[in-house]
Design a protein around this motif. Structure first.
Motif, mmCIF file in Angstrom:
data_model
loop_
_atom_site.group_PDB
_atom_site.id
_atom_site.type_symbol
_atom_site.label_atom_id
_atom_site.label_comp_id
_atom_site.label_asym_id
_atom_site.label_seq_id
_atom_site.Cartn_x
_atom_site.Cartn_y
_atom_site.Cartn_z
ATOM 1 N N PHE A 66 0.959 -1.184 0.026
ATOM 2 C CA PHE A 66 0.080 0.190 -0.070
ATOM 3 C C PHE A 66 0.975 1.339 -0.058
ATOM 4 C CE2 PHE A 66 -2.167 3.392 1.823
ATOM 5 C CZ PHE A 66 -3.599 3.399 1.472
ATOM 6 N N GLN A 67 0.831 2.020 -0.996
ATOM 7 C CA GLN A 67 1.653 3.272 -1.139
ATOM 8 C C GLN A 67 0.585 4.447 -1.002
ATOM 9 O OE1 GLN A 67 3.099 1.284 -4.935
ATOM 10 N NE2 GLN A 67 4.714 2.669 -4.351
ATOM 11 N N LYS A 68 1.152 5.693 -0.660
ATOM 12 C CA LYS A 68 0.233 6.938 -0.504
ATOM 13 C C LYS A 68 0.048 7.255 -2.148
ATOM 14 C CE LYS A 68 2.359 8.715 3.845
ATOM 15 N NZ LYS A 68 3.273 9.673 4.408
ATOM 16 N N ALA A 69 -1.493 7.410 -2.133
ATOM 17 C CA ALA A 69 -1.770 8.074 -3.398
ATOM 18 C C ALA A 69 -1.990 9.411 -3.518
ATOM 19 C CB ALA A 69 -3.234 7.231 -3.963
ATOM 20 N N THR A 70 -1.513 10.108 -4.632
ATOM 21 C CA THR A 70 -1.673 11.619 -4.732
ATOM 22 C C THR A 70 -3.043 11.700 -5.534
ATOM 23 O OG1 THR A 70 -0.480 11.380 -6.797
ATOM 24 C CG2 THR A 70 0.660 12.133 -4.720
ATOM 25 N N THR A 71 -3.514 10.815 -6.480
ATOM 26 C CA THR A 71 -4.820 11.034 -7.305
ATOM 27 C C THR A 71 -5.518 9.690 -7.340
ATOM 28 O OG1 THR A 71 -3.636 10.433 -9.241
ATOM 29 C CG2 THR A 71 -3.592 12.741 -8.781
ATOM 30 N N PRO A 72 -7.012 9.915 -7.483
ATOM 31 C CA PRO A 72 -7.633 8.573 -7.600
ATOM 32 C C PRO A 72 -7.313 7.578 -8.814
ATOM 33 C CG PRO A 72 -9.269 10.470 -7.372
ATOM 34 C CD PRO A 72 -7.480 11.197 -7.489
ATOM 35 N N GLN A 73 -6.573 8.359 -9.619
ATOM 36 C CA GLN A 73 -5.913 7.348 -11.027
ATOM 37 C C GLN A 73 -4.966 6.577 -10.485
ATOM 38 O OE1 GLN A 73 -6.978 10.978 -11.131
ATOM 39 N NE2 GLN A 73 -8.873 10.512 -11.786
ATOM 40 N N GLU A 74 -4.480 6.851 -9.412
ATOM 41 C CA GLU A 74 -3.262 6.221 -9.237
ATOM 42 C C GLU A 74 -3.468 4.951 -8.363
ATOM 43 O OE1 GLU A 74 0.932 6.668 -6.584
ATOM 44 O OE2 GLU A 74 -0.396 8.260 -6.819
ATOM 45 N N LYS A 75 -3.065 3.712 -9.070
ATOM 46 C CA LYS A 75 -3.322 2.469 -8.381
ATOM 47 C C LYS A 75 -2.423 2.220 -7.365
ATOM 48 C CE LYS A 75 -5.846 0.491 -12.278
ATOM 49 N NZ LYS A 75 -5.901 -0.439 -13.559
ATOM 50 N N ASN A 76 -2.837 2.352 -6.176
ATOM 51 C CA ASN A 76 -1.669 2.596 -4.917
ATOM 52 C C ASN A 76 -1.573 1.300 -4.502
ATOM 53 O OD1 ASN A 76 -4.287 3.115 -4.003
ATOM 54 N ND2 ASN A 76 -3.602 4.196 -2.079
ATOM 55 N N VAL A 77 -2.463 0.284 -4.495
ATOM 56 C CA VAL A 77 -2.411 -1.212 -3.868
ATOM 57 C C VAL A 77 -1.941 -2.076 -4.885
ATOM 58 C CG1 VAL A 77 -3.818 -3.073 -2.850
ATOM 59 C CG2 VAL A 77 -4.273 -0.713 -2.081
ATOM 60 N N VAL A 78 -0.777 -2.805 -4.950
ATOM 61 C CA VAL A 78 -0.442 -3.582 -5.645
ATOM 62 C C VAL A 78 0.024 -4.875 -5.269
ATOM 63 C CG1 VAL A 78 1.607 -3.745 -7.705
ATOM 64 C CG2 VAL A 78 0.789 -1.680 -6.920
ATOM 65 N N LEU A 79 -0.368 -6.019 -5.906
ATOM 66 C CA LEU A 79 -0.211 -7.489 -5.710
ATOM 67 C C LEU A 79 1.067 -8.014 -6.505
ATOM 68 C CD1 LEU A 79 -1.339 -9.615 -3.855
ATOM 69 C CD2 LEU A 79 -2.601 -10.201 -5.719
ATOM 70 N N TRP A 80 2.174 -8.253 -5.881
ATOM 71 C CA TRP A 80 3.350 -8.869 -6.612
ATOM 72 C C TRP A 80 3.575 -9.998 -6.661
ATOM 73 C CZ3 TRP A 80 6.071 -4.482 -8.714
ATOM 74 C CH2 TRP A 80 6.041 -3.064 -8.090
ATOM 75 N N SER A 81 3.978 -10.625 -7.590
ATOM 76 C CA SER A 81 4.337 -12.278 -7.402
ATOM 77 C C SER A 81 6.069 -12.075 -7.004
ATOM 78 C CB SER A 81 4.243 -12.894 -8.998
ATOM 79 O OG SER A 81 4.946 -13.930 -8.973
#
Length: 507
Positions: free
Chosen positions: A99-114
């Motif tokens: 979970f990263q801090k998002a600056t805009t709603p368009q920014e996908k701030n939750v990422v699932l990584w393999s």
């Protein structure tokens, strides 16, 4: 089938201090009752095992998150992810969620990584992070099922292939919290708060799309602020602790709590009948999922063991307790009073229905049984407590096995292992008892007794002392007790000298 004692995996302990984390070889210790070091200190800001213990996630400086094979401690992969606020590891360590801090709603701030490939497999926007919404994607223990809470719905995924996106949606108006059953991931519980005069409710649904037309069980209640949802192993029963901010009887400043029980087959939907009024302090299922234990009521609290039909099996009496920890092998149980309580602990044999011993672990912040069920570890850690940080390990009957003091300790965790990998608890206890007899002989005490209690007899429950007298009593216990080492005696002596110096200045 239970493993033989000789082929069982070795216990390990993760210890994190300001300088970093290290990994100890777990008990029994062979080096003068001191733990061997499997891994020397490595600088980090956090460290955590996956749920199955197969992988270790370590967060380092400069937003670097590294993954290690916990058996070989070889690095699998490292990620450098700027502005990370939180990270979570899936049960088998297959996926990293950030979970990263998002600056805009368009920014996908939750990422699932393999973790294997290092590539992102799913991304989404999430405005903020709360206890109810993190981790955003929840997994069953076998990683066969994955879901996430969204506005007025629960979204389900194919956990083997997130590239397919959302596989199906379960619409539940007003849903505020979800809990996916762990083993197996066959059901999901949803909490809907009170709204416009309608009562709050907890509902259970099957995870399969074709089975979600109606809830399998439902329980409604007024005066509900928050809930705790606790699934059993087997995913057949759900315990719901309902908390309200206001106690209408004015008996508790902390509000009122009730314990409800629901089953997936619909045979039980109602309150758990308790013998005493007051808050629900703690509740925990046994590893088998066939029994649960509850600590409840105004102090001194009561403790009761119930079967999965909600019938009381064993009354454990009353005392200054607010914590229950069920041994993973199912035979033993520890009742404890931590937090604002003095740390009393009582160890019970649930099968034989008898108390094995009592002792005390003051100021403990964390506590847990080892995977083999033979040892119970407590830790006093920072930042909760800045002084007297320590690790204590007790035998299954409450006798002290090991203690180590730290200038500052942040974390002490057992490496997770399946209890099924270890032998039957009766065989494991025999190995512990024989080891304790050998310890007595090696100390040259001339004792021929084979009773394990003679190594370090459990302490009797202490009489009540007013708060101003507790510190003085603790200092006396540390100075005159043979169970504590030279470090504790020196600490007590130093504190005494400081008090005398202050007294001279005051006079």
């Amino acid at each position: 089938m239970a493993a033989a004692v000789g082929t069982s995996p070795a216990l390990e302990i993760l210890v994190r201090e300001p300088e970093g984390y290290s990994i100890w070889n777990g008990p029994p210790f062979s080096n003068n009752n001191q733990p061997g070091i499997k891994l020397e200190k490595v600088a980090c800001t956090s460290a955590k095992f996956s749920e199955d213990g197969s992988r270790l996630m370590v967060t380092k400086a400069d937003s670097v998150i590294s993954f290690y094979d916990s058996s070989t401690l070889k690095e699998i992969r490292s990620f450098q992810i700027p502005n990370v606020v939180a990270s979570a590891l899936s049960p088998h360590g297959t996926y990293l969620q950030t979970f990263q801090k998002a600056t805009t709603p368009q920014e996908k701030n939750v990422v699932l990584w393999s973790v294997e490939t290092g590539d992102p497999v799913y991304q989404q926007f999430q405005k903020n992070m709360t206890k109810a919404t993190w981790p955003s994607i929840r997994f069953s223990s076998d990683e066969a099922v994955a879901c996430r809470l969204a506005t007025n719905e629960i979204q389900f995924f194919d956990a083997a292939d997130f590239s397919k996106g959302i596989s199906h949606r379960l619409r539940i108006s007003g849903v505020a919290a979800v809990e996916l059953s762990k083993a197996p991931g066959s059901h999901v519980a949803a909490f809907v708060p009170e709204s416009k005069g309608s009562p709050a409710s907890v509902q259970i649904y099957a995870c399969g799309k074709e089975l979600q037309s109606q809830p399998l069980a439902r329980r409604s209640f007024f005066q509900c602020s928050t809930v705790q949802l606790n699934w059993n192993n087997g995913s057949t029963g759900l315990l719901v602790v309902v908390q309200s901010d206001v106690d209408k009887t004015n008996q508790s400043y902390y509000g009122e709590s009730k314990l409800h029980y629901l089953t997936t087959d619909g045979t039980h939907e109602g309150l758990v009948s308790l013998r005493k009024e007051g808050p629900i302090h703690d509740v925990q299922w046994s590893y088998s999922g066939k029994e649960f234990a509850v600590v409840y009521g105004f102090m001194p609290a009561n403790a009761t063991v119930f079967d999965k039909k909600c019938k009381p099996l064993l009354e454990l009496g009353s005392g200054p307790y607010n914590t229950v920890r069920w041994n993973p092998k199912g035979k033993f149980l520890c009742l404890a009073g931590f937090g604002n309580l003095p740390g009393d602990m009582a160890f019970w044999d649930i099968i034989d229905k008898k108390q094995l011993g009592t002792t005390r672990a003051e100021c403990s912040v964390t506590s847990e049984w080892s995977a083999d069920g033979r040892y119970f570890m407590t830790a006093t850690t920072a930042p909760r407590l800045q002084v007297d940080n320590c690790i204590k390990i007790f035998h299954y009957n409450g006798s002290l096995f090991f203690k180590k003091m730290f200038d500052k300790l942040f974390q002490a965790d057992w490496k997770p292992e399946s209890p099924d990998k270890f032998g039957e608890i009766a065989e494991l206890i025999k190995s512990v008892d024989s080891m304790k007899v050998e310890e007595i002989k090696s100390q040259g005490q001339g004792s021929t007794s084979k009773k394990p209690a003679s190594v370090n007899p459990p302490q009797k429950p202490a009489a009540y002392r007013p708060p101003h007298a507790k510190n003085a009593a603790a200092v006396q216990a540390e100075v005159f007790s043979d169970n504590y080492g030279r470090n504790e005696q020196e600490c007590a002596q130093k504190q005494e000298e400081e008090r005398e110096t202050k007294g001279e200045k005051g006079s």
